[in-house]
Motif scaffolding. Sequence first.
Motif, PDB file in Angstrom:
ATOM      1  N   LEU A  22      13.792   5.141   5.291  1.00 30.36           N
ATOM      2  CA  LEU A  22      14.883   5.422   6.226  1.00 30.36           C
ATOM      3  C   LEU A  22      15.268   6.876   6.104  1.00 30.36           C
ATOM      4  O   LEU A  22      15.294   7.414   5.011  1.00 30.36           O
ATOM      5  N   ASN A  65      10.902   3.726  11.880  1.00 30.95           N
ATOM      6  CA  ASN A  65      11.457   3.308  10.587  1.00 30.95           C
ATOM      7  C   ASN A  65      11.878   1.847  10.649  1.00 30.95           C
ATOM      8  O   ASN A  65      12.089   1.298  11.734  1.00 30.95           O
ATOM      9  N   ASN A 231      14.659  -0.319  -0.931  1.00 35.02           N
ATOM     10  CA  ASN A 231      13.986   0.407   0.153  1.00 35.02           C
ATOM     11  C   ASN A 231      12.469   0.352  -0.025  1.00 35.02           C
ATOM     12  O   ASN A 231      11.766   1.365   0.076  1.00 35.02           O
TER      13      ASN A 231
END
Length: 487
Positions: A22, A65, A231
């Motif tokens: 991100l 993304n 993530n």
Amino acid sequence: MLLTRRQVLASGAAMAGTIPFLPTTRAAAAPEPRTGKLRLTAGTRTLAVNGKPARVFGLIGPNGNPGITLLPGERFDVDLVNQAGTPTIIHWHGQLPPWKQDGFPWPQTPPIPAGDTQSYDYAPIAGTYWMHSHQGMQEQSLMSAPLIVRSAEDGRADRQEVVLMLHDFSFRTPDELLAGLTKSNGSQSAMTKSGMGDNMNMGSGSMAAMNMGSGMAQDLNDIDYDAFLANDRTFADPEVIRTERGGRVRLRLINAAASTQFWVDLGALSGTVVAVDGHPVRPVRGTRLPLAIAQRLDVLIDLPGNGVYPIFAQVEGKRARTGIVLAASGASVSPLATEAEENAPPVDLSLEHRLEAVTPLAPRAPDVRHRMILAGAMAPYAWSLNGEYWPNVTPLMVAPEQRVTIEMVNHTMMSHPMHLHGHAFQVVAINGAPLAGAVRDTVLIPPMGSVTIAFDADNPGRWAFHCHNLYHMMMGMMTEVRYPGIV
Ligand SMILES: [Cu+2]
């Protein structure tokens, strides 16, 4: 041979996985809201986990993304393209769309066939949300992504936004994981039936911790995972986010794990919780913050200097942890221990007790009160609501304009993160003690404890209401909140 993340991603196995998870967005710029459909693709990708390639699902947004970030005033105007090679359906967790856009596989809203596209268009509510598959156990295979809806106030705040999404990961398939939990069925004892978890009957991946206060053993972590991701990365190879000058951060934490709860540990930092599940709360300072499955936390952090600041997420009952690193530009980041020195305690309601909604429900007596008993145990592995197992359930009926309360009473030795679709509720009692608590969409019911929620029935339809531990849901812990006359 173990491969580095770079080698795995360079091997050609990666598809959408080569891009950073991100971007961090600078608040000052205020771009014009986009119009027209945003494209969201459900597909597959390859991650590097513990030096090995891992084939997982993914939800890739319009800028390449994971997920979608909406600007202030933008509608959720999305074409969802199913390139996953299998039917899927994606739920916009915590958002309040009309029920047929909620992303739950009702007979009226079947899954999206492979290769098809489904359109959505509704007015989103601002805050930190997420999206995940409600089809089978795809959620365990990382079919989930952030859904961030920025408010006008976010746009004015001079804060660097950082999203931290947590996952649990196994190289085994979800079917294998579930089979591992259910194979011990048949060894039921009278004790487990009554909800007093018998530790000797727990699966090999399970752990127990003493439940503070009761002195009884609490069941934790049904599954023994291979890794915990922040993530999409393990803590051996964490994402390093370069902080901007001034060091003012808004951390948007999302627990997207299928069956793992975390303590978020800000390490040397302290933060201010300003929202839970997307909904603003009165500021609460903290350094160690419990985050149940499917919950979110928005935490403001003012960095004290231009240093390196790890943000840890430690698994309850274990030493295992994951996380990201906030680092000033140019600061060198040393490897971090992937395990904490001590096991974390069970995630609890210590933060919940301190939360107070900025916009509570209007004072009003309930028109209808539902009560729900949460039951089940590790052996046999089965979980019920009011003695019923999904899909053989009696809907909880509510009618438009009603103020509804649901008292959830946990007769088990596990905690259950209960999630209601299509409504934001307020936490109004814990263990029978009244509270003007947070407005949110997922609340943890501790072992042998109770929590009462209240909401206004303002979104007619059929709405799933379930434990967000994926394996509890799969084994029956789901019901329906239903309005009359829905076809
Ligand atoms: Cu549960």
